[in-house]
Design a protein around this motif. Structure first.
Motif, PDB file in Angstrom:
ATOM      1  N   SER A   1      63.681 -93.909  -2.033  1.00 20.27           N
ATOM      2  CA  SER A   1      62.679 -94.927  -2.335  1.00 20.27           C
ATOM      3  C   SER A   1      61.650 -94.389  -3.324  1.00 20.27           C
ATOM      4  CB  SER A   1      61.968 -95.372  -1.054  1.00 20.27           C
ATOM      5  OG  SER A   1      60.828 -96.150  -1.349  1.00 20.27           O
ATOM      6  N   PRO A   2      61.575 -94.928  -4.558  1.00 20.24           N
ATOM      7  CA  PRO A   2      60.542 -94.487  -5.508  1.00 20.24           C
ATOM      8  C   PRO A   2      59.125 -94.721  -4.969  1.00 20.24           C
ATOM      9  CG  PRO A   2      62.237 -95.790  -6.626  1.00 20.24           C
ATOM     10  CD  PRO A   2      62.478 -95.930  -5.162  1.00 20.24           C
ATOM     11  N   GLY A   3      58.939 -95.828  -4.241  1.00 20.16           N
ATOM     12  CA  GLY A   3      57.619 -96.118  -3.697  1.00 20.16           C
ATOM     13  C   GLY A   3      57.175 -95.082  -2.686  1.00 20.16           C
ATOM     14  N   ARG A   4      58.102 -94.618  -1.883  1.00 20.22           N
ATOM     15  CA  ARG A   4      57.760 -93.603  -0.885  1.00 20.22           C
ATOM     16  C   ARG A   4      57.360 -92.292  -1.552  1.00 20.22           C
ATOM     17  NH1 ARG A   4      61.804 -90.972   3.580  1.00 20.22           N
ATOM     18  NH2 ARG A   4      60.209 -89.970   4.884  1.00 20.22           N
ATOM     19  N   LEU A   5      58.058 -91.952  -2.650  1.00 21.44           N
ATOM     20  CA  LEU A   5      57.706 -90.732  -3.373  1.00 21.44           C
ATOM     21  C   LEU A   5      56.330 -90.871  -4.024  1.00 21.44           C
ATOM     22  CD1 LEU A   5      58.496 -87.951  -4.449  1.00 21.44           C
ATOM     23  CD2 LEU A   5      59.558 -89.095  -6.406  1.00 21.44           C
ATOM     24  N   ARG A   6      56.037 -92.044  -4.601  1.00 20.42           N
ATOM     25  CA  ARG A   6      54.710 -92.245  -5.203  1.00 20.42           C
ATOM     26  C   ARG A   6      53.610 -92.121  -4.162  1.00 20.42           C
ATOM     27  NH1 ARG A   6      57.459 -96.328  -8.156  1.00 20.42           N
ATOM     28  NH2 ARG A   6      56.739 -97.913  -6.675  1.00 20.42           N
ATOM     29  N   ARG A   7      53.856 -92.667  -2.981  1.00 24.83           N
ATOM     30  CA  ARG A   7      52.846 -92.552  -1.915  1.00 24.83           C
ATOM     31  C   ARG A   7      52.642 -91.104  -1.505  1.00 24.83           C
ATOM     32  NH1 ARG A   7      55.493 -97.335  -0.313  1.00 24.83           N
ATOM     33  NH2 ARG A   7      56.803 -96.218   1.198  1.00 24.83           N
ATOM     34  N   LEU A   8      53.721 -90.322  -1.528  1.00 22.55           N
ATOM     35  CA  LEU A   8      53.594 -88.904  -1.191  1.00 22.55           C
ATOM     36  C   LEU A   8      52.728 -88.183  -2.216  1.00 22.55           C
ATOM     37  CD1 LEU A   8      54.460 -86.401   0.474  1.00 22.55           C
ATOM     38  CD2 LEU A   8      56.377 -86.164  -1.124  1.00 22.55           C
ATOM     39  N   LEU A   9      52.973 -88.413  -3.507  1.00 23.87           N
ATOM     40  CA  LEU A   9      52.172 -87.763  -4.553  1.00 23.87           C
ATOM     41  C   LEU A   9      50.716 -88.216  -4.471  1.00 23.87           C
ATOM     42  CD1 LEU A   9      54.666 -87.931  -7.568  1.00 23.87           C
ATOM     43  CD2 LEU A   9      54.194 -85.998  -6.070  1.00 23.87           C
ATOM     44  N   ASP A  10      50.503 -89.499  -4.163  1.00 23.92           N
ATOM     45  CA  ASP A  10      49.125 -89.986  -3.987  1.00 23.92           C
ATOM     46  C   ASP A  10      48.447 -89.266  -2.830  1.00 23.92           C
ATOM     47  OD1 ASP A  10      49.398 -91.717  -6.079  1.00 23.92           O
ATOM     48  OD2 ASP A  10      49.845 -93.474  -4.838  1.00 23.92           O
ATOM     49  N   HIS A  11      49.212 -89.021  -1.767  1.00 24.67           N
ATOM     50  CA  HIS A  11      48.650 -88.306  -0.617  1.00 24.67           C
ATOM     51  C   HIS A  11      48.263 -86.881  -1.001  1.00 24.67           C
ATOM     52  CE1 HIS A  11      48.079 -86.864   3.469  1.00 24.67           C
ATOM     53  NE2 HIS A  11      48.975 -85.907   3.248  1.00 24.67           N
ATOM     54  N   TYR A  12      49.138 -86.205  -1.743  1.00 19.91           N
ATOM     55  CA  TYR A  12      48.801 -84.862  -2.220  1.00 19.91           C
ATOM     56  C   TYR A  12      47.501 -84.880  -3.027  1.00 19.91           C
ATOM     57  CZ  TYR A  12      53.584 -83.207  -1.161  1.00 19.91           C
ATOM     58  OH  TYR A  12      54.745 -82.840  -0.544  1.00 19.91           O
ATOM     59  N   GLU A  13      47.380 -85.903  -3.909  1.00 24.31           N
ATOM     60  CA  GLU A  13      46.213 -85.955  -4.795  1.00 24.31           C
ATOM     61  C   GLU A  13      44.940 -86.267  -4.003  1.00 24.31           C
ATOM     62  OE1 GLU A  13      45.581 -87.119  -9.428  1.00 24.31           O
ATOM     63  OE2 GLU A  13      47.039 -88.263  -8.253  1.00 24.31           O
ATOM     64  N   LYS A  14      45.031 -87.181  -3.049  1.00 29.74           N
ATOM     65  CA  LYS A  14      43.852 -87.521  -2.247  1.00 29.74           C
ATOM     66  C   LYS A  14      43.432 -86.349  -1.360  1.00 29.74           C
ATOM     67  CE  LYS A  14      44.818 -92.475  -2.150  1.00 29.74           C
ATOM     68  NZ  LYS A  14      45.280 -93.632  -1.319  1.00 29.74           N
ATOM     69  N   THR A  15      44.401 -85.545  -0.967  1.00 26.14           N
ATOM     70  CA  THR A  15      44.088 -84.362  -0.158  1.00 26.14           C
ATOM     71  C   THR A  15      43.437 -83.266  -0.987  1.00 26.14           C
ATOM     72  OG1 THR A  15      46.058 -84.907   1.148  1.00 26.14           O
ATOM     73  CG2 THR A  15      45.084 -82.766   1.549  1.00 26.14           C
ATOM     74  N   GLY A  16      43.534 -83.366  -2.310  1.00 22.80           N
ATOM     75  CA  GLY A  16      42.951 -82.361  -3.188  1.00 22.80           C
ATOM     76  C   GLY A  16      43.888 -81.228  -3.529  1.00 22.80           C
ATOM     77  N   LEU A  17      45.163 -81.358  -3.144  1.00 21.24           N
ATOM     78  CA  LEU A  17      46.115 -80.275  -3.417  1.00 21.24           C
ATOM     79  C   LEU A  17      46.552 -80.274  -4.885  1.00 21.24           C
ATOM     80  CD1 LEU A  17      48.390 -80.483  -0.251  1.00 21.24           C
ATOM     81  CD2 LEU A  17      46.745 -78.694  -0.812  1.00 21.24           C
ATOM     82  N   ILE A  18      46.680 -81.451  -5.479  1.00 21.64           N
ATOM     83  CA  ILE A  18      47.157 -81.536  -6.858  1.00 21.64           C
ATOM     84  C   ILE A  18      46.295 -82.506  -7.645  1.00 21.64           C
ATOM     85  CG2 ILE A  18      49.544 -81.068  -6.151  1.00 21.64           C
ATOM     86  CD1 ILE A  18      50.163 -84.041  -6.678  1.00 21.64           C
ATOM     87  N   VAL A  19      46.393 -82.402  -8.970  1.00 21.95           N
ATOM     88  CA  VAL A  19      45.821 -83.393  -9.883  1.00 21.95           C
ATOM     89  C   VAL A  19      46.915 -83.748 -10.879  1.00 21.95           C
ATOM     90  CG1 VAL A  19      44.104 -83.891 -11.650  1.00 21.95           C
ATOM     91  CG2 VAL A  19      43.469 -82.521  -9.657  1.00 21.95           C
ATOM     92  N   VAL A  20      47.336 -85.012 -10.874  1.00 24.40           N
ATOM     93  CA  VAL A  20      48.403 -85.473 -11.771  1.00 24.40           C
ATOM     94  C   VAL A  20      47.774 -85.953 -13.074  1.00 24.40           C
ATOM     95  CG1 VAL A  20      50.313 -87.075 -12.081  1.00 24.40           C
ATOM     96  CG2 VAL A  20      49.836 -86.123  -9.828  1.00 24.40           C
ATOM     97  N   ARG A  21      48.310 -85.475 -14.189  1.00 29.09           N
ATOM     98  CA  ARG A  21      47.790 -85.828 -15.519  1.00 29.09           C
ATOM     99  C   ARG A  21      48.948 -86.331 -16.365  1.00 29.09           C
ATOM    100  NH1 ARG A  21      48.098 -83.152 -20.288  1.00 29.09           N
ATOM    101  NH2 ARG A  21      46.458 -83.471 -21.833  1.00 29.09           N
ATOM    102  N   THR A  22      48.772 -87.527 -16.934  1.00 33.04           N
ATOM    103  CA  THR A  22      49.791 -88.101 -17.812  1.00 33.04           C
ATOM    104  C   THR A  22      49.160 -88.379 -19.163  1.00 33.04           C
ATOM    105  OG1 THR A  22      50.875 -89.142 -15.919  1.00 33.04           O
ATOM    106  CG2 THR A  22      51.474 -89.942 -18.121  1.00 33.04           C
TER     107      THR A  22
END
Length: 487
Positions: free
Chosen positions: A444-465
């Motif tokens: 599920s692409p949506g499930r993966l996006r939610r996972l990355l959002d969770h990482y970012e909200k937790t402060g573990l990562i910052v996604v830059r495009t």
């Protein structure tokens, strides 16, 4: 006060000047078909005024980056920055009065429009104390202010057209003097063209463009024919910054050149038809060998998902089995790592329920007479996530630091983060969505996006495009970032 620069000569060889001070208040429109010398005119204007006023060039073809060689312009590659970075960069350009060339040649047309709109809007929104005078030169303005909708989205056209309208209509009070150049007046939005009070009209052939150019120059319609006869680098100028009456201008020489030059005539190669045929067809029909089509990713049966939900977090540990005589604890641990890597390399392993994986692990340990009981369910999940993430040296200081940061994550969310962090540690691109989906065990692409959002909200990562669609991921606590991943 005036600040004249010489842009060329008239038909009698007399110098023709353009008053930069007046131009800042009245703006300029340049029109000319491809090959008429329009870019040459802009380059002459920029070179002659470089020491007088700040210059900001929106360059969709990357032709003006050579200004940096002699005039110390800063070249900004629009494709290399994210939205937030480009906004902050534009604000600093206004604050420090830097002359820049925003090169957009690495972007598609719609991305160029969005990037230019964001950049111009940020310049426009500078605080009042930073409203210093600046020339804002937009080449191929019909791209950013089209008269009619094209193949780009309505949103991109609206944003770009609004930014260009602001530049030409309201920019003067903020010190921004628009200089727009277009190949065809008919393709340029009228509310953008109408705000210019100075005009330099080059060669054009279409009746509608000649008629509009003649109207802007105050010429009669029967005089419009002379616009078709203008030579390369020859323009008709009118306006308070140039002349009160239409004047013919032959643009002067420049000191820099475009990034790419048009090649002169060159004869075709003298090879015989048979030789050319052989060159064109050599190896054309060879089939690639050794390339297998990717196998479809197996989807976990529904029953496995149910087992994972129903099973307790920590099933009873496997009974202790005697280890192989003569093996130390370190050797046993190494053998367990080998089993975990072997399991992680199997297709579809991440799509299986944790309970089923743990059972498979204990069976493999018994077959090698290893003590699997030292790993409970939680310990197995953690070490299996390390193996799936591809961390080959989990005892290294770098890996231990990544694992320390990842302690805030539950075991079932651990593997994708470890894969991203290990790629950042190695200086590799971030795994793409397909790779992360396999590591996470989801289709599920949506499930993966939610996972990355969770990482970012937790402060573990910052996604830059950036504007070219390349994604990179930073790990703030480690001070590391992956290389950009091509979209």
């Amino acid at each position: 006060m005036s600040a004249p620069i010489q842009i060329g000569t008239d038909q009698h060889g007399q110098a023709i000047s353009l008053d930069i001070e007046e131009l800042l208040a009245t703006r300029l429109l340049v029109q000319g078909n491809s090959g008429s010398g329009k870019s040459h005119l802009l380059r002459r204007l920029l070179e002659e005024s470089a020491g007088i006023v700040q210059q900001i060039v929106i360059d969709p073809e990357g032709d003006f980056v050579s200004l940096a060689e002699l005039f110390r312009h800063i070249v900004v590659d629009g494709a290399a920055y994210s939205t937030q970075e480009l906004t902050r960069l534009a604000a600093r350009i206004r604050e420090h009065r830097a002359s820049v060339v925003l090169a957009l040649d690495g972007l598609e047309v719609e991305a160029q429009m969005r990037c230019a709109a964001l950049f111009l809007s940020a310049l426009f929104d500078a605080p009042r104390e930073q409203w210093y005078p600046a020339l804002v030169v937009v080449d191929e303005a019909q791209v950013f202010a089209p008269a009619v909708a094209g193949e780009v989205s309505d949103e991109a056209r609206r944003l770009s057209l609004a930014a260009m309208t602001n530049l030409m209509c309201r920019g003067r009070k903020r010190g921004l003097a628009g200089v727009v150049a277009t190949q065809r007046l008919a393709k340029l939005a009228k509310n953008v063209a109408a705000e210019a009070s100075n005009f330099l009209m080059g060669r054009t052939f279409l009746d509608i463009d000649m008629a509009r150019a003649a109207d802007l120059l105050g010429m009669e319609r029967r005089q419009a024919e002379q616009i078709r006869d203008l030579g390369r680098g020859q323009f008709l100028g009118l306006g308070p910054a140039i002349s009160r009456r239409p004047v013919s201008v032959q643009i002067g020489a420049v000191r820099t050149g475009p990034k790419s030059l048009v090649q002169k005539l060159a004869p075709p190669p003298a090879a015989s038809p048979d030789d050319l045929h052989a060159l064109l067809h050599a190896g054309l029909h060879l089939e690639e060998t050794g390339v297998r089509a990717p196998e479809p990713v197996p989807v976990a049966p529904a029953i496995d998902e149910l087992i994972g939900q129903i099973a307790p977090d920590a099933p009873p540990p496997a009974p202790q089995q005697p280890s192989v005589p003569g093996k130390s604890a370190a050797e046993v641990d190494t053998a367990i790592d080998a089993i975990l890597r072997e399991m992680a390399a199997e297709d579809g392993c991440t799509y299986q329920a944790p309970v089923k994986l743990y059972q498979d692990f204990t069976v493999r340990c018994r077959m090698q007479r290893l003590t699997a009981g030292q790993l409970d369910m939680a310990g197995f999940q953690r070490r299996f996530a390390i193996a799936v993430a591809g961390i080959e040296a989990p005892d290294s200081p770098e890996a231990q630091e990544i694992l320390r940061i990842a302690r805030v994550l539950p075991d079932d969310l651990l593997a994708p983060f470890l894969a991203i962090a290990w790629a950042a540690q190695a200086g590799h691109p971030c795994p793409d969505d397909d790779e992360l989906a396999v590591i996470y065990g989801t289709s599920s692409p949506g499930r993966l996006r939610r996972l990355l959002d969770h990482y970012e909200k937790t402060g573990l990562i910052v996604v830059r495009t950036d504007f070219s669609g390349r994604r990179s991921v930073s790990i703030p606590e480690l001070g590391l970032a992956t290389e950009p991943l091509e979209a």
